[in-house]
Design a protein around this motif. Structure first.
Motif, PDB file in Angstrom:
ATOM      1  N   HIS A 104       0.838  -1.205   0.000  1.00  0.00           N
ATOM      2  CA  HIS A 104       0.000   0.000   0.000  1.00  0.00           C
ATOM      3  C   HIS A 104       0.869   1.250   0.000  1.00  0.00           C
ATOM      4  CE1 HIS A 104      -3.260  -2.743   1.102  1.00  0.00           C
ATOM      5  NE2 HIS A 104      -4.123  -1.749   0.900  1.00  0.00           N
ATOM      6  N   ALA A 105       1.915   1.252   0.818  1.00  0.00           N
ATOM      7  CA  ALA A 105       2.820   2.402   0.865  1.00  0.00           C
ATOM      8  C   ALA A 105       3.552   2.566  -0.463  1.00  0.00           C
ATOM      9  CB  ALA A 105       3.814   2.252   2.009  1.00  0.00           C
ATOM     10  N   THR A 106       3.952   1.447  -1.051  1.00  0.00           N
ATOM     11  CA  THR A 106       4.681   1.490  -2.319  1.00  0.00           C
ATOM     12  C   THR A 106       3.818   2.065  -3.428  1.00  0.00           C
ATOM     13  OG1 THR A 106       5.928  -0.473  -1.623  1.00  0.00           O
ATOM     14  CG2 THR A 106       6.031   0.116  -3.949  1.00  0.00           C
ATOM     15  N   SER A 107       2.628   1.506  -3.623  1.00  0.00           N
ATOM     16  CA  SER A 107       1.788   1.971  -4.732  1.00  0.00           C
ATOM     17  C   SER A 107       1.253   3.376  -4.502  1.00  0.00           C
ATOM     18  CB  SER A 107       0.652   0.987  -5.010  1.00  0.00           C
ATOM     19  OG  SER A 107      -0.195   0.852  -3.898  1.00  0.00           O
ATOM     20  N   THR A 108       0.954   3.720  -3.256  1.00  0.00           N
ATOM     21  CA  THR A 108       0.463   5.073  -2.969  1.00  0.00           C
ATOM     22  C   THR A 108       1.535   6.112  -3.256  1.00  0.00           C
ATOM     23  OG1 THR A 108      -1.106   4.272  -1.320  1.00  0.00           O
ATOM     24  CG2 THR A 108      -0.437   6.593  -1.147  1.00  0.00           C
ATOM     25  N   THR A 109       2.766   5.843  -2.847  1.00  0.00           N
ATOM     26  CA  THR A 109       3.839   6.799  -3.096  1.00  0.00           C
ATOM     27  C   THR A 109       4.117   6.917  -4.590  1.00  0.00           C
ATOM     28  OG1 THR A 109       4.800   6.293  -0.937  1.00  0.00           O
ATOM     29  CG2 THR A 109       6.205   7.446  -2.517  1.00  0.00           C
ATOM     30  N   VAL A 114       3.815  10.048  -9.714  1.00  0.00           N
ATOM     31  CA  VAL A 114       3.513  10.121 -11.152  1.00  0.00           C
ATOM     32  C   VAL A 114       2.239  10.900 -11.448  1.00  0.00           C
ATOM     33  CG1 VAL A 114       4.870   8.105 -11.818  1.00  0.00           C
ATOM     34  CG2 VAL A 114       2.469   7.804 -11.202  1.00  0.00           C
ATOM     35  N   TYR A 115       1.221  10.731 -10.626  1.00  0.00           N
ATOM     36  CA  TYR A 115       0.003  11.495 -10.876  1.00  0.00           C
ATOM     37  C   TYR A 115       0.208  12.966 -10.507  1.00  0.00           C
ATOM     38  CZ  TYR A 115      -2.216   6.888 -11.347  1.00  0.00           C
ATOM     39  OH  TYR A 115      -2.554   5.616 -11.732  1.00  0.00           O
ATOM     40  N   GLY A 116       1.067  13.218  -9.541  1.00  0.00           N
ATOM     41  CA  GLY A 116       1.431  14.599  -9.223  1.00  0.00           C
ATOM     42  C   GLY A 116       2.121  15.274 -10.402  1.00  0.00           C
ATOM     43  N   ALA A 117       2.979  14.527 -11.087  1.00  0.00           N
ATOM     44  CA  ALA A 117       3.659  15.077 -12.263  1.00  0.00           C
ATOM     45  C   ALA A 117       2.652  15.424 -13.360  1.00  0.00           C
ATOM     46  CB  ALA A 117       4.695  14.078 -12.790  1.00  0.00           C
ATOM     47  N   LEU A 118       1.624  14.606 -13.503  1.00  0.00           N
ATOM     48  CA  LEU A 118       0.630  14.851 -14.553  1.00  0.00           C
ATOM     49  C   LEU A 118      -0.355  15.954 -14.199  1.00  0.00           C
ATOM     50  CD1 LEU A 118      -0.086  11.192 -15.693  1.00  0.00           C
ATOM     51  CD2 LEU A 118       1.079  12.989 -16.981  1.00  0.00           C
ATOM     52  N   MET A 126      -0.104  14.983   0.763  1.00  0.00           N
ATOM     53  CA  MET A 126      -1.518  14.728   1.066  1.00  0.00           C
ATOM     54  C   MET A 126      -1.855  13.247   1.114  1.00  0.00           C
ATOM     55  SD  MET A 126      -3.476  17.595  -1.225  1.00  0.00           S
ATOM     56  CE  MET A 126      -2.684  17.103  -2.759  1.00  0.00           C
ATOM     57  N   LEU A 127      -1.188  12.438   0.305  1.00  0.00           N
ATOM     58  CA  LEU A 127      -1.564  11.041   0.154  1.00  0.00           C
ATOM     59  C   LEU A 127      -0.704  10.064   0.947  1.00  0.00           C
ATOM     60  CD1 LEU A 127      -2.173  10.959  -3.719  1.00  0.00           C
ATOM     61  CD2 LEU A 127      -3.856  11.283  -1.899  1.00  0.00           C
ATOM     62  N   VAL A 128       0.595  10.307   0.975  1.00  0.00           N
ATOM     63  CA  VAL A 128       1.507   9.310   1.523  1.00  0.00           C
ATOM     64  C   VAL A 128       1.409   9.178   3.049  1.00  0.00           C
ATOM     65  CG1 VAL A 128       3.925   8.591   1.690  1.00  0.00           C
ATOM     66  CG2 VAL A 128       3.020   9.453  -0.495  1.00  0.00           C
ATOM     67  N   PRO A 129       1.543  10.246   3.835  1.00  0.00           N
ATOM     68  CA  PRO A 129       1.495  10.050   5.293  1.00  0.00           C
ATOM     69  C   PRO A 129       0.213   9.380   5.790  1.00  0.00           C
ATOM     70  CG  PRO A 129       2.415  12.197   4.799  1.00  0.00           C
ATOM     71  CD  PRO A 129       1.872  11.631   3.500  1.00  0.00           C
ATOM     72  N   PRO A 130      -0.975   9.776   5.288  1.00  0.00           N
ATOM     73  CA  PRO A 130      -2.173   9.075   5.764  1.00  0.00           C
ATOM     74  C   PRO A 130      -2.174   7.580   5.452  1.00  0.00           C
ATOM     75  CG  PRO A 130      -2.794  11.125   4.692  1.00  0.00           C
ATOM     76  CD  PRO A 130      -1.338  10.913   4.428  1.00  0.00           C
TER      77      PRO A 130
END
Length: 179
Positions: A104-109, A114-118, A126-130
């Motif tokens: 979960h940590a791997t795919s979320t990060t 990559v989606y941040g780049a797009l 916003m996504l990783v720590p939670p």
């Protein structure tokens, strides 16, 4: 085998924030991230609605899939089992007994990178720590599991982000700001 410090940190996280409402949200996050399916769905939606950058969204979703797959391979090599200690409560089922690294940590990060780049947004804060905290709240990962997963996801996401930037240069497409 994780040391007593990792178990103590995990138990402390649970003591501090594993309240019913937090556990409910963490379970929802767990289901969203299972096998990276939620992140892959976002990539598919991006590819469907952003036709000019469809290939970029597919490359990004492919990176998320690759990150998840890499974490599964590492799990099978390392073979660390999930937390099993009287001070740790498990609040969700898992598809395997292996914990290192957190998929979960791997795919979320990777997705955040990559989606941040797009999108041109800084998604990682916003996504990783939670997601990392949710895995500990649910009692299914040690702190080093989520950190290692996040590092692996950042590495794979970073490689894909560079590929996306290269595509921008070749095709004149705008891939957004880096994460």
């Amino acid at each position: 085998m994780p040391d007593s410090k990792e178990i103590a940190v995990l138990a402390s996280v649970q003591d501090a924030i594993a309240k019913p409402a937090v556990i409910k949200v963490a379970r929802g996050m767990s289901h969203f991230g299972e096998h990276s399916l939620g992140w892959l769905a976002i990539g598919a939606v991006g590819a469907a609605v952003d036709r000019e950058r469809r290939k970029d969204w597919l490359v990004a979703a492919g990176a998320v899939f690759a990150a998840h797959a890499a974490s599964v391979v590492v799990k099978r090599v390392v073979k660390r089992t999930r937390p099993d200690h009287e001070t740790v409560q498990v609040h969700v089922g898992t598809p395997s007994k292996l914990s290192f690294p957190s998929a979960h940590a791997t795919s979320t990060t990777a997705a955040a990178v990559v989606y941040g780049a797009l999108t041109g947004k800084r998604l990682s804060p916003m996504l990783v720590p939670p997601m990392l905290l949710s895995r500990m709240v649910l009692g299914v990962h040690y702190p080093s599991d989520v950190v290692a997963g996040s590092v692996l996801g950042a590495a794979i996401g970073g490689i894909a982000r560079r590929k996306l930037k290269g595509r921008k240069g070749r095709h004149g497409q705008h891939s957004g700001r880096s994460n």
